[in-house]
Design a protein around this motif. Structure first.
Motif, mmCIF file in Angstrom:
data_model
loop_
_atom_site.group_PDB
_atom_site.id
_atom_site.type_symbol
_atom_site.label_atom_id
_atom_site.label_comp_id
_atom_site.label_asym_id
_atom_site.label_seq_id
_atom_site.Cartn_x
_atom_site.Cartn_y
_atom_site.Cartn_z
ATOM 1 N N PRO A 251 -39.235 -4.931 2.880
ATOM 2 C CA PRO A 251 -40.237 -4.332 3.777
ATOM 3 C C PRO A 251 -40.632 -2.932 3.298
ATOM 4 C CG PRO A 251 -38.431 -5.295 5.037
ATOM 5 C CD PRO A 251 -38.007 -5.329 3.605
ATOM 6 N N GLY A 252 -41.877 -2.626 3.376
ATOM 7 C CA GLY A 252 -42.393 -1.331 2.961
ATOM 8 C C GLY A 252 -43.323 -0.759 4.013
ATOM 9 N N PRO A 253 -43.889 0.391 3.764
ATOM 10 C CA PRO A 253 -43.700 1.204 2.556
ATOM 11 C C PRO A 253 -42.373 1.937 2.563
ATOM 12 C CG PRO A 253 -45.180 2.306 4.079
ATOM 13 C CD PRO A 253 -44.896 0.961 4.679
ATOM 14 N N VAL A 254 -41.748 2.019 1.381
ATOM 15 C CA VAL A 254 -40.437 2.649 1.244
ATOM 16 C C VAL A 254 -40.631 4.154 1.126
ATOM 17 C CG1 VAL A 254 -38.355 2.791 -0.160
ATOM 18 C CG2 VAL A 254 -39.492 0.585 0.170
ATOM 19 N N LEU A 255 -39.948 4.902 2.003
ATOM 20 C CA LEU A 255 -40.029 6.361 1.969
ATOM 21 C C LEU A 255 -38.948 6.963 1.076
ATOM 22 C CD1 LEU A 255 -40.702 7.079 5.761
ATOM 23 C CD2 LEU A 255 -42.347 6.747 3.915
ATOM 24 N N CYS A 256 -37.742 6.431 1.139
ATOM 25 C CA CYS A 256 -36.652 6.929 0.307
ATOM 26 C C CYS A 256 -35.592 5.833 0.225
ATOM 27 C CB CYS A 256 -36.059 8.223 0.872
ATOM 28 S SG CYS A 256 -35.351 8.033 2.536
ATOM 29 N N ALA A 257 -34.611 6.032 -0.660
ATOM 30 C CA ALA A 257 -33.547 5.047 -0.834
ATOM 31 C C ALA A 257 -32.318 5.752 -1.396
ATOM 32 C CB ALA A 257 -33.991 3.902 -1.748
ATOM 33 N N ALA A 258 -31.172 5.103 -1.236
ATOM 34 C CA ALA A 258 -29.910 5.627 -1.767
ATOM 35 C C ALA A 258 -28.990 4.446 -2.040
ATOM 36 C CB ALA A 258 -29.259 6.603 -0.783
ATOM 37 N N ARG A 259 -28.089 4.624 -3.009
ATOM 38 C CA ARG A 259 -27.144 3.578 -3.348
ATOM 39 C C ARG A 259 -25.805 3.871 -2.677
ATOM 40 N NH1 ARG A 259 -23.852 4.714 -8.129
ATOM 41 N NH2 ARG A 259 -24.104 6.908 -8.726
ATOM 42 N N VAL A 265 -27.621 -1.128 -1.052
ATOM 43 C CA VAL A 265 -28.744 -0.199 -1.224
ATOM 44 C C VAL A 265 -29.356 0.040 0.146
ATOM 45 C CG1 VAL A 265 -30.997 0.189 -2.283
ATOM 46 C CG2 VAL A 265 -29.203 -0.975 -3.571
ATOM 47 N N TYR A 266 -29.485 1.301 0.520
ATOM 48 C CA TYR A 266 -30.103 1.692 1.789
ATOM 49 C C TYR A 266 -31.514 2.194 1.489
ATOM 50 C CZ TYR A 266 -25.171 1.757 3.113
ATOM 51 O OH TYR A 266 -23.864 1.423 3.317
ATOM 52 N N HIS A 267 -32.480 1.711 2.252
ATOM 53 C CA HIS A 267 -33.858 2.181 2.061
ATOM 54 C C HIS A 267 -34.519 2.364 3.421
ATOM 55 C CE1 HIS A 267 -34.618 -2.157 2.543
ATOM 56 N NE2 HIS A 267 -35.858 -1.823 2.888
ATOM 57 N N SER A 268 -35.399 3.350 3.494
ATOM 58 C CA SER A 268 -36.050 3.741 4.746
ATOM 59 C C SER A 268 -37.533 3.414 4.699
ATOM 60 C CB SER A 268 -35.860 5.237 4.995
ATOM 61 O OG SER A 268 -36.654 5.670 6.091
ATOM 62 N N THR A 269 -38.057 2.940 5.838
ATOM 63 C CA THR A 269 -39.488 2.715 6.043
ATOM 64 C C THR A 269 -39.911 3.521 7.269
ATOM 65 O OG1 THR A 269 -39.206 0.813 7.506
ATOM 66 C CG2 THR A 269 -39.214 0.376 5.132
ATOM 67 N N PRO A 270 -41.208 3.640 7.542
ATOM 68 C CA PRO A 270 -41.626 4.389 8.741
ATOM 69 C C PRO A 270 -41.071 3.817 10.038
ATOM 70 C CG PRO A 270 -43.481 4.116 7.259
ATOM 71 C CD PRO A 270 -42.376 3.291 6.701
ATOM 72 N N VAL A 275 -30.470 -2.003 5.079
ATOM 73 C CA VAL A 275 -29.475 -2.096 4.035
ATOM 74 C C VAL A 275 -29.505 -3.506 3.466
ATOM 75 C CG1 VAL A 275 -27.688 -2.619 5.748
ATOM 76 C CG2 VAL A 275 -27.021 -1.852 3.456
ATOM 77 N N VAL A 276 -29.416 -3.590 2.134
ATOM 78 C CA VAL A 276 -29.319 -4.877 1.448
ATOM 79 C C VAL A 276 -28.073 -4.845 0.567
ATOM 80 C CG1 VAL A 276 -31.777 -5.388 1.475
ATOM 81 C CG2 VAL A 276 -30.825 -4.069 -0.405
ATOM 82 N N ASP A 277 -27.516 -6.013 0.312
ATOM 83 C CA ASP A 277 -26.256 -6.129 -0.422
ATOM 84 C C ASP A 277 -26.471 -7.032 -1.619
ATOM 85 O OD1 ASP A 277 -23.687 -6.103 -1.264
ATOM 86 O OD2 ASP A 277 -22.815 -6.803 0.616
ATOM 87 N N LEU A 278 -26.156 -6.508 -2.821
ATOM 88 C CA LEU A 278 -26.246 -7.302 -4.051
ATOM 89 C C LEU A 278 -24.866 -7.673 -4.575
ATOM 90 C CD1 LEU A 278 -28.912 -5.293 -4.098
ATOM 91 C CD2 LEU A 278 -29.173 -6.246 -6.374
ATOM 92 N N LEU A 301 -32.991 -11.390 -0.980
ATOM 93 C CA LEU A 301 -32.359 -10.285 -0.274
ATOM 94 C C LEU A 301 -32.872 -10.260 1.156
ATOM 95 C CD1 LEU A 301 -32.459 -7.357 -2.877
ATOM 96 C CD2 LEU A 301 -30.566 -8.886 -2.348
ATOM 97 N N CYS A 302 -31.938 -10.230 2.112
ATOM 98 C CA CYS A 302 -32.305 -10.169 3.525
ATOM 99 C C CYS A 302 -31.828 -8.839 4.085
ATOM 100 C CB CYS A 302 -31.674 -11.317 4.303
ATOM 101 S SG CYS A 302 -32.269 -12.928 3.801
ATOM 102 N N PRO A 303 -32.716 -7.895 4.302
ATOM 103 C CA PRO A 303 -32.289 -6.583 4.780
ATOM 104 C C PRO A 303 -31.810 -6.646 6.225
ATOM 105 C CG PRO A 303 -34.680 -6.689 4.670
ATOM 106 C CD PRO A 303 -34.170 -7.961 4.059
ATOM 107 N N ALA A 304 -30.772 -5.860 6.519
ATOM 108 C CA ALA A 304 -30.258 -5.716 7.880
ATOM 109 C C ALA A 304 -30.705 -4.367 8.428
ATOM 110 C CB ALA A 304 -28.732 -5.809 7.893
ATOM 111 N N SER A 305 -31.134 -4.355 9.679
ATOM 112 C CA SER A 305 -31.672 -3.148 10.298
ATOM 113 C C SER A 305 -30.544 -2.283 10.839
ATOM 114 C CB SER A 305 -32.635 -3.514 11.423
ATOM 115 O OG SER A 305 -33.028 -2.355 12.136
ATOM 116 N N LEU A 306 -30.683 -0.945 10.659
ATOM 117 C CA LEU A 306 -29.753 0.028 11.214
ATOM 118 C C LEU A 306 -30.376 0.781 12.392
ATOM 119 C CD1 LEU A 306 -28.250 1.487 7.914
ATOM 120 C CD2 LEU A 306 -27.391 -0.372 9.344
#
Length: 789
Positions: A251-259, A265-270, A275-278, A301-306
């Protein structure tokens, strides 16, 4: 720079739990002085530090540039040492700005340093830093054998245009004497086709208990719109080591991300923080579906919402408990937050799928499909409108080129103007008929209009009078090739009942850009990302359209004359031009019978004053050469009169009756007499008399005589210029005779000036004689002895 202790976070949590409110705590502020600037550069957009090397990425006029500097030792000048390497990356297109001013791109580039095993301590950099250590197999597959043999760190660059490039650090240091060759030093790993937001590396496979060093086995890159790239070393069927590359869509748009740890991998949208797990191990946290191949990447990859939104900066803390994670996040509103993920808590894990959850999920998917369908329809409508606008603009460009390239000869689109008298609402009106003909292969569709401008002065003989113009705009719809459009417009009289000639009628084609293009540019996407700062520029010029002149026609007195005595038997002659009269007055005058002695000013002037006369003499040879075969079978006098009245409706009658003189009626009802006779001009040519045509204009109205005289002179001027262009030469003349005529005219002009000055100072009794003399002098000037040759 604001400094926040972790203990402050604990205090804040305790206070929130007690009163349920969030109070602002004092935050220490560390000022950063200008003296601490180590590298002043307006083009610097990204940097990172690797051991004793400062790595920067700057934006040049046309390309991105990687530069290396030596970091100062402790206690030395904080400014970096000399430059030790430089190389240019791919071409960049900076946003438009003022000349000489640096521009800031909408997306900043991303830097990451990847090191091979053994080049440095793998635990020397925390999880939140930009440096990673890759397994030897993956490092060699990505960057080649040279980087592996040199055991050199590699600089990874993610650019706003989507390119993922790499530069071997030690090869760049060796090029300190001159900028390195991009072809030899820069390698493009991949192209995401969208701005790169994050570059990092993960450990996806479990480690055995006796392994202490943790090296990353998967390189990950995220794009702004959610496109995710994962690269990992794998074995093919033949047992060879090959890179496995897989792309995902998040899901986007991606604002930032961190490992994070454990392949996450954690990534933020508006709207959310996901979080996704590889990771390869199967656990209750496993959010992926796998191919089943050992060592392979997940197929989905199925992202889980925080349940945290609008996070613009994200970092993973290194002091989290085993199996958990602690995130430091800064929201778009400036709020610093911590998010702790407990591995024993069910909050971040997906719940077991139930019928209710499945139904809700289906509703959400259907709603999303409906939204996408609505957006596709809206965008399709916008595309169709712009396609139509482009088609119309292309057609308009073809029409413009066809008109502008045909200045000589027949024009593909023409407009002819003719005049005639007609009776409208008990009043005689002079009308102009404009016939628009499309002889080109193009159509005049929406946006085209015919503009007709009628230009006249309120008093034709008053040089100081203001010029008035009326413009008529007539839309031209669906005028295809070979089509015609006729428009009839009134020229006069005005509200005062007067018609001042000459009148200039100009025709032009006008193409409205705002009508055709404005609607297409106004269409916007209602589902567009609100965080986007892009806006549609106003590409339209200040003018509303394009004007293409077609023709210009002057309606003078010779076209405005009427000839009641020469009207065809089946045609009713129009009466004198006059303002509309009251029908009751007309009925009473008819009942009283005809008046024996009209007492109007025009009748008195015609009865007691001689008519005003002006003459022009033209060489018969000049007229014969100009008229050509048009005077065959008729006298030259009649042919000349036909030529003068060619644009009048009576021209055919003059030709049929071979007339050399006519009696016409001016627009105001006064008579105008045109006479053409043959004369001989002596004392001008030594060879003998010259045969000439004398054109005489008589009228009881001085103004109408001047208007007719002006119209005749204009036609003769054009005739003389056309013959001069053909190389015609006049006969030998007596120059002394011409000098004498010129001297006589100059004497008369000086006398005119003297008489006009005397009229301003004399009384009424003396001014009558002066006025009579002035009229005599004018009469002599209007009948010169000169001859047009």
């Amino acid at each position: 720079m604001r400094s926040v202790s972790r203990d402050d976070k604990d205090d804040r949590d305790d206070q929130d739990s007690e009163d349920g409110q969030v109070d602002e705590l004092p935050v220490p502020v560390i000022p950063v002085h200008p003296d601490t600037c180590v590298l002043p550069s307006a083009t610097l957009h990204a940097f990172t530090v690797l051991d004793d090397v400062l790595i920067t990425l700057s934006q040049g006029p046309t390309q991105w540039k990687v530069q290396l500097f030596e970091c100062p030792c402790p206690g030395e000048d904080p400014r970096p040492g000399g430059q030790i390497g430089e190389v240019e990356l791919s071409t960049c297109t900076p946003p438009a700005g003022s000349l000489g001013e640096p521009t800031v791109p909408r997306f900043l580039p991303v830097l990451c340093c990847a090191s091979p095993p053994g080049s440095r301590a793998p635990h020397g950099h925390p999880w939140g830093s930009g440096g990673v250590t890759l397994e030897g197999a993956l490092f060699g597959l990505l960057f080649g054998s040279d980087a592996s043999l040199l055991e050199s760190p590699v600089i990874l660059c993610g650019l706003p245009d989507g390119q993922l490039c790499c530069v071997v650090l030690k090869t760049l240091v060796t090029s300190r004497s001159a900028p390195g060759d991009p072809k030899a030093l820069v390698k493009i790993l991949h192209h995401l086709e969208e701005p790169v937001i994050f570059i990092g590396a993960l450990r996806t496979e479990p480690l055995s208990e006796d392994v202490e060093d943790v090296y990353c086995d998967c390189l990950v890159a995220l794009g702004h719109h959610g496109r995710t790239l994962a690269i990992k070393a794998s074995w093919d069927e033949a047992g060879h080591l090959v890179p496995e590359l897989r792309e995902y869509s998040l899901p986007g748009p991606v604002l930032c991300a961190a490992r994070g740890r454990g392949g996450r991998v954690y990534h933020s949208t508006p709207s959310d923080l996901c979080v996704v797990d590889l990771a390869q191990e199967v656990s209750p946290w496993d959010l992926t579906q796998r191919d089943g191949a050992p060592g392979g990447l997940p197929s989905l990859l199925c992202p889980a919402s925080l349940s945290v939104c609008s996070v613009v900066t994200l970092s993973v803390s290194s002091r989290a408990p085993e199996g958990g994670a602690e995130l430091l996040a800064l929201s778009a509103k400036g709020r610093l937050m911590t998010c702790s993920l407990d591995p024993h808590s069910e909050t971040p894990h997906p719940t077991r799928v139930t019928s209710a959850n499945a139904g809700q999920k289906i509703k959400e998917l259907l709603s999303g499909i409906g939204t996408v369908s609505e957006r596709v329809s809206s965008l399709k409508k916008a595309v169709d409108q712009r396609d139509k606008a482009l088609t119309c603009l292309n057609e308009a460009m073809n029409v413009s080129c066809a008109l502008l390239s045909s200045r000589e000869g027949p024009r593909p689109i023409s407009c002819t103007i003719s005049t005639s008298w007609s009776r409208l609402q008990l009043q005689d009106v002079l009308t102009a008929t404009c016939l628009l003909e499309n002889s080109s292969g193009f159509s005049l569709d929406r946006g085209w209009a015919l503009c007709v401008q009628v230009l006249r002065s309120s008093r034709a003989l008053d040089l100081d009078s203001a010029v008035s113009a009326i413009t008529y705009t007539i839309p031209v719809d669906q005028l295809g090739p070979g089509g015609q459009r006729e428009v009839t417009l009134p020229l006069g009289p005005g509200e005062d009942g007067a018609l001042d000639l000459p009148v200039t009628v100009s025709c032009a084609l006008f193409y409205s850009l705002r009508e055709v293009v404005g609607g297409a540019l106004a269409v916007t996407d209602p589902f567009k990302d609100p965080s986007s700062n892009e806006c549609t520029p106003d590409v339209l010029p200040e003018q509303d359209g394009v004007c293409l002149p077609l023709s210009e026609h002057t309606v003078d007195m010779l076209q405005g004359l009427r000839f009641p005595g020469l009207a065809a038997p089946h045609t009713q002659a129009l009466g004198p031009l006059s303002p509309a009269r009251d029908p009751i007055h007309t009925f009473l005058e008819t009942c009283c019978g005809p008046v024996s002695q009209p007492a109007g000013p025009a009748s008195l002037r015609a009865k007691y004053l001689p008519p005003s006369v002006a003459t022009i003499k033209v060489s018969a040879e000049l007229l014969r050469a100009a008229l050509g075969d048009n005077h065959a079978g008729v006298s030259l006098c009649s042919a000349t009169l036909q030529w003068l009245l060619a644009e009048n409706a009576v021209a055919d009658i003059v030709r049929a009756q071979a007339l050399s003189s006519v009696q016409g009626v001016a627009p105001d009802g006064t008579d105008v007499h045109l006479i053409v006779r043959e004369v001989a001009v002596t004392d001008l040519c030594p060879a003998g008399p010259i045969q000439a045509m004398e054109i005489q204009v008589e009228s009881s109205s001085l103004a109408n005589m001047c208007r007719a005289h002006h119209a005749i002179v204009g036609r003769l001027q054009r005739l003389v210029m056309e013959q001069a262009a053909r190389g015609s030469s006049p006969p030998d003349l007596r120059l002394q005779y011409l000098h004498q005529i010129q001297a006589n005219h100059e004497t008369l002009l000086r006398e005119v000036q003297t008489l006009r000055d005397r009229l301003c100072t004399e009384d009424e009794a003396s001014s009558c004689a002066t006025a009579q003399r002035l009229l005599q002098v004018y009469r002599q000037l209007r009948s010169p002895s000169l001859l047009l040759l």
